[in-house]
Scaffold this motif. Structure first.
Motif, PDB file in Angstrom:
ATOM      1  N   LEU A  28     -44.438  39.844  16.344  1.00 19.40           N
ATOM      2  CA  LEU A  28     -43.025  39.531  16.571  1.00 19.40           C
ATOM      3  C   LEU A  28     -42.609  40.115  17.910  1.00 19.40           C
ATOM      4  O   LEU A  28     -42.779  41.312  18.150  1.00 19.40           O
ATOM      5  N   THR A  30     -39.291  40.590  20.414  1.00 17.23           N
ATOM      6  CA  THR A  30     -37.828  40.522  20.456  1.00 17.23           C
ATOM      7  C   THR A  30     -37.360  40.979  21.826  1.00 17.23           C
ATOM      8  O   THR A  30     -37.934  41.893  22.415  1.00 17.23           O
ATOM      9  N   ARG A  39     -31.825  33.427  18.628  1.00 18.75           N
ATOM     10  CA  ARG A  39     -32.723  32.305  18.906  1.00 18.75           C
ATOM     11  C   ARG A  39     -34.128  32.689  18.462  1.00 18.75           C
ATOM     12  O   ARG A  39     -34.478  33.860  18.423  1.00 18.75           O
ATOM     13  N   TYR A  40     -34.921  31.685  18.104  1.00 18.85           N
ATOM     14  CA  TYR A  40     -36.299  31.968  17.699  1.00 18.85           C
ATOM     15  C   TYR A  40     -37.239  30.935  18.291  1.00 18.85           C
ATOM     16  O   TYR A  40     -36.853  29.823  18.646  1.00 18.85           O
ATOM     17  N   ARG A  62     -41.597  28.994  10.413  1.00 12.94           N
ATOM     18  CA  ARG A  62     -40.235  28.462  10.525  1.00 12.94           C
ATOM     19  C   ARG A  62     -39.427  28.808   9.278  1.00 12.94           C
ATOM     20  O   ARG A  62     -38.275  29.236   9.358  1.00 12.94           O
ATOM     21  N   LEU A  65     -38.597  32.574   9.187  1.00  8.92           N
ATOM     22  CA  LEU A  65     -37.520  32.915  10.123  1.00  8.92           C
ATOM     23  C   LEU A  65     -36.170  32.413   9.637  1.00  8.92           C
ATOM     24  O   LEU A  65     -35.162  33.118   9.756  1.00  8.92           O
ATOM     25  N   LEU A  69     -33.697  35.579   9.488  1.00  8.52           N
ATOM     26  CA  LEU A  69     -32.835  35.811  10.652  1.00  8.52           C
ATOM     27  C   LEU A  69     -31.339  35.865  10.356  1.00  8.52           C
ATOM     28  O   LEU A  69     -30.638  36.672  10.966  1.00  8.52           O
ATOM     29  N   GLY A  73     -31.785  39.305  11.462  1.00 10.96           N
ATOM     30  CA  GLY A  73     -32.035  39.057  12.873  1.00 10.96           C
ATOM     31  C   GLY A  73     -31.169  39.925  13.771  1.00 10.96           C
ATOM     32  O   GLY A  73     -30.063  40.318  13.398  1.00 10.96           O
ATOM     33  N   ASP A  78     -33.662  37.096  21.368  1.00 11.27           N
ATOM     34  CA  ASP A  78     -34.668  36.072  21.133  1.00 11.27           C
ATOM     35  C   ASP A  78     -35.743  36.679  20.243  1.00 11.27           C
ATOM     36  O   ASP A  78     -36.141  37.826  20.426  1.00 11.27           O
ATOM     37  N   HIS A  79     -36.218  35.905  19.274  1.00 11.04           N
ATOM     38  CA  HIS A  79     -37.277  36.331  18.356  1.00 11.04           C
ATOM     39  C   HIS A  79     -38.410  35.319  18.496  1.00 11.04           C
ATOM     40  O   HIS A  79     -38.182  34.128  18.295  1.00 11.04           O
ATOM     41  N   VAL A  80     -39.600  35.779  18.846  1.00 13.62           N
ATOM     42  CA  VAL A  80     -40.748  34.889  18.978  1.00 13.62           C
ATOM     43  C   VAL A  80     -41.848  35.374  18.044  1.00 13.62           C
ATOM     44  O   VAL A  80     -42.228  36.548  18.073  1.00 13.62           O
TER      45      VAL A  80
END
Length: 126
Positions: A28, A30, A39-40, A62, A65, A69, A73, A78-80
Motif C-alpha cells: 500500500l 499513500t 483517490r485510489y 477494488r 478498497l 476507504l 481511508g 492517494d492510495h495505491v
C-alpha cells in the motif's frame, strides 16, 4: 466522502514517493494529494500471472478498497495497491484485515524502511 480513481501515470509515480506499507499480498502506497479527496489506484504487473489472474486480483483489490476507504481511508490522500505474488491465493477476509492494518499504520505515519535504489540498466563494458 467522494472516492475517485487514479488514472494518470504521474499520480502513480507521485504515490511511489509516498509512504509504503508492505503486506504479504500487496503493498500500500499513500501520499497527500493537495485537496483532491480520497483517490485510489491499483497496479498488478505481468510478473504476477496471465491476464485472467491479474484481472481477478484487481477485482479483489477494488472491492477491498471500496469497503475500507470510506471509513479508514486517509482524507486528501492517494492510495495505491500494488499486487504481490501471493495475493491471489490469500484469503479475502485476511487481506481485508491486512489492508486495515496498513491503513492504520499509514494514518500514524509509519511505513516500511526505504528500499535501496535500483541499479540502472547499464551494460558491463567488454
Amino acid at each position: 466522502m467522494t472516492i475517485s480513481v487514479l488514472t494518470r501515470r504521474a499520480d502513480f509515480l507521485a504515490a511511489n514517493r509516498g509512504l509504503r506499507n508492505a503486506r504479504p499480498g500487496f503493498v500500500l502506497l499513500t501520499r497527500p494529494n493537495d485537496g483532491h479527496g480520497v483517490r485510489y489506484g491499483i497496479t498488478v504487473t505481468k510478473k504476477i500471472g496471465n491476464a485472467v489472474v491479474r484481472n481477478r486480483m484487481k477485482r479483489r483489490f477494488r472491492e477491498l478498497l471500496r469497503a475500507a476507504l470510506p471509513e479508514h481511508g486517509l482524507p486528501d490522500h492517494d492510495h495505491v495497491l500494488i499486487g504481490r505474488e501471493g495475493g491471489i491465493e490469500r484469503d479475502f477476509a485476511q487481506m481485508g484485515r491486512e489492508l486495515g492494518y496498513a491503513l492504520e499504520a499509514a494514518r500514524e505515519g509509519k511505513g516500511d524502511p526505504a528500499r535501496r535504489p535500483r541499479r540502472g540498466n547499464k551494460q558491463k563494458p567488454r
